[in-house]
Scaffold this motif. Structure first.
Motif, PDB file in Angstrom:
ATOM      1  N   ASP A  58       0.856  -1.181   0.000  1.00 17.97           N
ATOM      2  CA  ASP A  58       0.000   0.000   0.000  1.00 17.97           C
ATOM      3  C   ASP A  58       0.894   1.234   0.000  1.00 17.97           C
ATOM      4  O   ASP A  58       1.537   1.544   1.006  1.00 17.97           O
ATOM      5  N   PRO A  59       0.963   1.963  -1.132  1.00 25.22           N
ATOM      6  CA  PRO A  59       1.861   3.119  -1.201  1.00 25.22           C
ATOM      7  C   PRO A  59       1.509   4.210  -0.189  1.00 25.22           C
ATOM      8  O   PRO A  59       2.380   4.927   0.273  1.00 25.22           O
ATOM      9  N   GLU A  60       0.243   4.323   0.163  1.00 28.48           N
ATOM     10  CA  GLU A  60      -0.148   5.361   1.125  1.00 28.48           C
ATOM     11  C   GLU A  60       0.424   5.090   2.509  1.00 28.48           C
ATOM     12  O   GLU A  60       0.778   6.018   3.227  1.00 28.48           O
ATOM     13  N   VAL A  61       0.533   3.820   2.885  1.00 23.43           N
ATOM     14  CA  VAL A  61       1.135   3.474   4.173  1.00 23.43           C
ATOM     15  C   VAL A  61       2.609   3.888   4.184  1.00 23.43           C
ATOM     16  O   VAL A  61       3.151   4.269   5.211  1.00 23.43           O
ATOM     17  N   LEU A  62       3.243   3.850   3.014  1.00 20.13           N
ATOM     18  CA  LEU A  62       4.644   4.249   2.889  1.00 20.13           C
ATOM     19  C   LEU A  62       4.806   5.761   2.709  1.00 20.13           C
ATOM     20  O   LEU A  62       5.917   6.251   2.568  1.00 20.13           O
ATOM     21  N   GLY A  63       3.686   6.500   2.704  1.00 24.39           N
ATOM     22  CA  GLY A  63       3.756   7.954   2.591  1.00 24.39           C
ATOM     23  C   GLY A  63       3.654   8.474   1.172  1.00 24.39           C
ATOM     24  O   GLY A  63       3.824   9.676   0.949  1.00 24.39           O
ATOM     25  N   ARG A 112       5.140  11.595  -2.814  1.00 20.49           N
ATOM     26  CA  ARG A 112       4.897  11.842  -1.395  1.00 20.49           C
ATOM     27  C   ARG A 112       4.148  13.148  -1.158  1.00 20.49           C
ATOM     28  O   ARG A 112       3.466  13.308  -0.158  1.00 20.49           O
ATOM     29  N   SER A 113       4.327  14.105  -2.075  1.00 22.43           N
ATOM     30  CA  SER A 113       3.762  15.443  -1.880  1.00 22.43           C
ATOM     31  C   SER A 113       3.640  16.122  -3.237  1.00 22.43           C
ATOM     32  O   SER A 113       4.154  15.625  -4.246  1.00 22.43           O
ATOM     33  N   VAL A 114       2.995  17.275  -3.254  1.00 26.28           N
ATOM     34  CA  VAL A 114       2.884  18.035  -4.499  1.00 26.28           C
ATOM     35  C   VAL A 114       4.265  18.480  -4.999  1.00 26.28           C
ATOM     36  O   VAL A 114       4.564  18.346  -6.184  1.00 26.28           O
ATOM     37  N   PRO A 115       5.155  18.987  -4.133  1.00 32.80           N
ATOM     38  CA  PRO A 115       6.500  19.320  -4.629  1.00 32.80           C
ATOM     39  C   PRO A 115       7.228  18.088  -5.198  1.00 32.80           C
ATOM     40  O   PRO A 115       7.937  18.192  -6.205  1.00 32.80           O
ATOM     41  N   HIS A 116       7.060  16.939  -4.567  1.00 35.36           N
ATOM     42  CA  HIS A 116       7.674  15.712  -5.072  1.00 35.36           C
ATOM     43  C   HIS A 116       7.079  15.353  -6.435  1.00 35.36           C
ATOM     44  O   HIS A 116       7.797  14.945  -7.353  1.00 35.36           O
ATOM     45  N   LEU A 117       5.772  15.529  -6.609  1.00 36.24           N
ATOM     46  CA  LEU A 117       5.131  15.284  -7.905  1.00 36.24           C
ATOM     47  C   LEU A 117       5.699  16.222  -8.959  1.00 36.24           C
ATOM     48  O   LEU A 117       6.009  15.806 -10.075  1.00 36.24           O
TER      49      LEU A 117
END
Length: 146
Positions: A58-63, A112-117
């Motif tokens: 589950d990618p969400e569990v990994l952040g 992980r976040s919008v900046p990461h995207l």
């Protein structure tokens, strides 16, 4: 596999639901002995219907909470092999497909976040001759099948 019957389909459904189910558990559901289920699973593997077994993380569990679909528009002609080679080293790209239509490819990306995207989009654009991209952030997945 041309010779699949209803029991084979039920075995596949059981494995998709729980790949760790024992042959005895599956057999109880489909009305076969554990050795008979094993023979059928082996046959499904040998024929290529079952390509393997894997852990689903589950990618969400990994952040990795951000998911986006990226329409990619290439400059000129780029082969699918070139696109695959360009994006394979980018771990945030979890799926890449060439498509018919106005876009040349569609990517499914996790971040992980919008900046990461945003940083991932820059790497995607720099990795191949990309004219432009259009991003759609996923709000919720309504159906996902194996």
């Amino acid at each position: 596999m041309a010779g699949m019957d209803e029991i084979d389909h039920r075995i596949l459904a059981a494995l998709v639901a729980d790949a760790r189910a024992t042959y005895a558990e599956i057999g109880a559901d489909v009305g076969l002995s554990a050795p008979a289920v094993k023979r059928r699973v082996d046959k499904l593997q040998d024929s290529g219907v079952i390509r393997g077994f894997t852990a689903v993380v589950d990618p969400e569990v990994l952040g990795w909470n951000i998911e986006a679909m990226i329409d990619v528009y290439c400059q000129g002609r780029i082969s699918p092999a070139e696109l695959r080679a360009a994006w394979l080293p980018i771990p945030e790209v979890v799926q890449a497909s060439t498509v018919a239509g106005s876009a040349d490819a569609v990517l499914r990306v996790r971040a992980r976040s919008v900046p990461h995207l945003e940083e991932t989009l820059e790497r995607i654009r720099e990795a191949a001759a990309i004219e432009r991209t259009e991003s759609t952030v996923v709000l919720s997945r309504l159906i996902e099948r194996g």
